[in-house]
Design an enzyme around this catalytic site. Structure first.
Site, PDB file in Angstrom:
ATOM      1  N   CYS A 414       0.559  -1.276  -0.032  1.00 35.59           N
ATOM      2  CA  CYS A 414       0.128  -0.011   0.025  1.00 35.59           C
ATOM      3  C   CYS A 414       0.899   1.437   0.013  1.00 35.59           C
ATOM      4  O   CYS A 414       1.266   1.663  -1.110  1.00 35.59           O
ATOM      5  CB  CYS A 414      -0.848  -0.007   1.160  1.00 35.59           C
ATOM      6  SG  CYS A 414      -2.468   0.877   0.726  1.00 35.59           S
ATOM      7  N   HIS A 541      -3.633  -4.872   0.418  1.00 32.61           N
ATOM      8  CA  HIS A 541      -2.880  -5.500   1.774  1.00 32.61           C
ATOM      9  C   HIS A 541      -2.932  -6.789   1.410  1.00 32.61           C
ATOM     10  O   HIS A 541      -3.962  -7.521   2.046  1.00 32.61           O
ATOM     11  CB  HIS A 541      -3.696  -5.069   3.056  1.00 32.61           C
ATOM     12  CG  HIS A 541      -3.250  -3.496   3.367  1.00 32.61           C
ATOM     13  ND1 HIS A 541      -2.323  -3.291   4.015  1.00 32.61           N
ATOM     14  CD2 HIS A 541      -4.043  -2.323   2.952  1.00 32.61           C
ATOM     15  CE1 HIS A 541      -2.452  -1.931   4.213  1.00 32.61           C
ATOM     16  NE2 HIS A 541      -3.568  -1.459   3.530  1.00 32.61           N
ATOM     17  N   GLU A 543      -1.489  -9.192   3.017  1.00 36.20           N
ATOM     18  CA  GLU A 543      -1.527  -9.911   4.283  1.00 36.20           C
ATOM     19  C   GLU A 543      -3.063 -10.249   4.804  1.00 36.20           C
ATOM     20  O   GLU A 543      -3.139 -11.277   5.504  1.00 36.20           O
ATOM     21  CB  GLU A 543      -0.695  -9.180   5.534  1.00 36.20           C
ATOM     22  CG  GLU A 543      -1.497  -7.827   5.778  1.00 36.20           C
ATOM     23  CD  GLU A 543      -0.906  -6.634   4.810  1.00 36.20           C
ATOM     24  OE1 GLU A 543      -0.246  -7.058   3.825  1.00 36.20           O
ATOM     25  OE2 GLU A 543      -1.006  -5.506   5.175  1.00 36.20           O
TER      26      GLU A 543
HETATM   27  N1  GLN Z   1      -1.899   6.732   2.735  1.00 35.25           N
HETATM   28  C1  GLN Z   1      -2.062   5.836   1.462  1.00 35.25           C
HETATM   29  C2  GLN Z   1      -3.177   5.929   0.984  1.00 35.25           C
HETATM   30  O1  GLN Z   1      -4.185   6.424   1.423  1.00 35.25           O
HETATM   31  C3  GLN Z   1      -1.718   4.587   1.723  1.00 35.25           C
HETATM   32  C4  GLN Z   1      -2.623   3.695   2.480  1.00 35.25           C
HETATM   33  C5  GLN Z   1      -2.322   2.600   3.152  1.00 35.25           C
HETATM   34  O2  GLN Z   1      -1.006   2.527   3.233  1.00 35.25           O
HETATM   35  N2  GLN Z   1      -3.219   1.710   3.687  1.00 35.25           N
HETATM   36  O3  GLN Z   1      -3.481   5.807  -0.279  1.00 35.25           O
END
Ligand code: GLN
Length: 569
Positions: A414, A541, A543
């Site tokens: 992410c 994600h 995971e």
């Molecule tokens: N801050 C980033 C976004 O909002 C990544 C979010 C995250 O890592 N869950 O796109």
């Protein structure tokens, strides 16, 4: 107010203008096991509930877990990981407490918003009904309305899931002001459903102060007495302790809480949480619960070795060992990255290799408190995890640069995926001040920018791009290989920003491959760098979908690459 909502509250048949029973509800069809904690938080109610659920599943029982949080937030989405650990995302986009992650992993189930509730949700519903005139002049009260609404959620889950047993975990500890109404709701539930249909479990803690070198059960006794003061009689007590407790301690607890000693159990520190289901089975915890519920004859212990096999496969005697760095900014509390740690454990079991986690504090790298070359010593691969905000961003980018240049396996999750894009743009594509809109507003070199669908969004709660979405995987890429040559996969997202489409051509021309994207939109979802041993980023994600004995393919590929780096094969 929307029409569906008004229709759902149009039943004004009861004298209270309210009924806590869904239509067609059959009492006794589903039984309830209620799990609470006393003495202190953090004694592992979530793990206990999950592992217990596993032993029940092993007897062919259908279980449905639910976590009842007493806080006023609508969900866990706006909570700081420092306060509450990781925010776990369900496929339907619900942002929950990390315990839902434990349930999904242990029970190998896909859960939904029906498996999670908060007092915030309950109060919101009540206040909306009140404004819509639903209560017809009746004053709205904690009893019956808050308790009734809570019972309704529990019974709805029972009906919808058609489970044999609903496992209810009440957040917080006995004695909190916060969860008093959750406690009262389950007291009423037990009364209305009948004692034979409910089993009340209290997980308590037995202290063992070092300076005394013996067990002290007073705190547990006080906790249990407080529970009974609420009209809640435990059927079963599970004493959590560091070491196995003595029979005398069990006797004291038994006597003080009106619970036969055969139903006072002990769970102490075991080497590995995957041992717990079998450990509870061997102690007779699930048997005792089913006895309370009158189900032990129907749901006998599964004669096969399935539970033992599951345990043994999860706990191997590893032949190899690798060290994986996690370069985040909440590294002081490992609960923040619990699903990442679990995903690595799942790989560990399948690859028969111990995976050590080394926390690398990105903020320290950023402000020069630690040196990157030193941090990377002895590390065989690094994960740059998800995150929000400005702090730590430059530290993470520095890590990515090191990993790319030194050909160390890298997995960006992410925000980590976005850091990889920024670093690549700065170092390779000549976009010197490349950044993300999250850090730097109004720069024309924001290679990461807000998702178009997010531009109009107001407020922070529940508004990110959330939950499971499909990913189109490009043939002939590493991602395609990792996912077993599937051209469509589904993973879970939680983000507001994405790769700026204006830069995609430039980035690809310079050699980075976007190997996964949204099927209908230009949202880049997987990146990779050919020629590097393993350089993969996922906008999702990965995971969250990893399960014991079924590791997520991206994590598996990453750990394999780390093993290859260390052992050469
Ligand atoms: N801050 C980033 C976004 O909002 C990544 C979010 C995250 O890592 N869950 O796109």
């Amino acid at each position: 107010m929307d029409e569906k909502f008004l229709a759902s509250i149009s039943d004004k048949s009861s004298g209270e203008h309210f009924s806590a029973f869904p239509e067609g509800y059959e009492k006794g069809r589903t039984k309830f096991v209620i799990i609470t904690g006393s003495v202190m938080s953090g004694i592992g109610k979530g793990i206990f509930s999950s592992a217990l659920g596993k032993t029940l599943q092993d007897r062919n029982l259908k279980v449905a877990p639910i976590k009842v949080e007493a806080y006023l937030n609508i969900d866990s989405g706006t909570l700081s990981p420092y306060r509450h650990g990781e925010v776990f995302v369900l496929d339907d986009g619900t942002e929950t407490d990390m315990d839902l992650g434990s349930y999904e992993r242990f029970l190998d189930m896909e859960l939904s918003r029906d498996n999670f509730t908060t007092h915030g949700q309950i109060y919101k519903r009540i206040i909306e009904k009140e404004r819509a005139g639903f209560y017809q002049g009746r004053d709205v009260q904690y009893i019956p309305h808050v308790t009734g609404e809570t019972k309704m959620v529990l019974r709805n889950l029972a009906m919808k899931s058609k489970a044999d047993i609903v496992l209810i975990e009440i957040g917080g500890t006995v004695g909190d002001y916060e969860n008093l109404f959750a406690m009262e709701s389950v007291r009423e539930l037990i009364y209305e459903e009948g004692a034979q249909n409910c089993c009340f479990v209290n997980l308590t803690y037995i202290l063992e102060p070092h300076h005394l070198g013996e067990f002290k059960s007073k705190a547990a006794q006080i906790g249990l007495r407080q529970l009974m003061g609420l009209g809640l009689q435990p059927d079963l007590i599970v004493c959590r302790s560091e070491h196995p407790i003595t029979r005398t301690v069990k006797e004291k607890i038994s006597m003080n809480a009106n619970v036969p000693i055969e139903r006072v159990f002990n769970t102490y520190d075991v080497g590995n949480i995957y041992e717990l289901p079998l450990f509870y089975r061997e102690q007779g915890v699930d048997e005792a619960i089913l006895q309370v519920l009158g189900m032990e004859k129907k749901f006998k212990v599964n004669g096969s070795r399935s539970l033992r096999d599951w345990t043994e496969k999860n706990i191997l005697k590893p032949e190899k060992e690798v060290t994986i760095g996690v370069a985040g900014k909440y590294t002081g509390t490992s609960d923040t990255y619990i699903s990442i740690v679990k995903a690595l454990e799942h790989c560990s079991a399948v690859l028969n290799a111990k995976v050590n986690v080394k926390w690398i504090e990105a903020t320290d790298v950023e402000n020069g408190k630690s040196r990157i070359e030193e941090e990377m010593q002895g590390v065989d691969g690094v994960i740059v995890p998800g995150g929000f905000g400005t702090r730590g961003v430059e530290g993470k980018i520095a890590c990515v640069k090191y990993l790319r240049e030194n050909k160390v396996p890298f997995l960006g999750i992410c925000y980590g995926f976005q850091m990889a894009v920024i670093e690549f743009c700065r170092s390779i594509c000549g976009v010197k001040n490349a950044n993300t809109e999250e850090v730097k507003k109004d720069s024309e070199n924001n290679v990461i920018c807000i998702l178009p669908e997010q531009e109009e969004v107001e407020g922070l709660g529940g508004t990110l791009r959330l939950g499971g979405f499909d990913i189109k995987v490009k043939k002939g890429t590493l991602a395609y290989e990792l996912y077993g040559k599937k051209d469509k996969v589904r993973e879970r997202f939680r983000h507001r920003f994405n790769v700026n489409t204006k830069f995609i051509d430039l980035i690809e021309k310079n050699g980075m491959v976007f190997s996964g994207m949204a099927p209908q939109k230009r949202i880049m979802q997987i990146l990779e760098l050919p020629g590097h041993p393993f350089f993969v980023g996922t906008q999702y994600h990965a995971e969250f979908t990893s399960r014991p004995l079924k590791p997520n393919p991206v994590y598996l590929g990453f750990v394999k690459a780390a093993l290859k780096k260390k052992y050469g094969k």
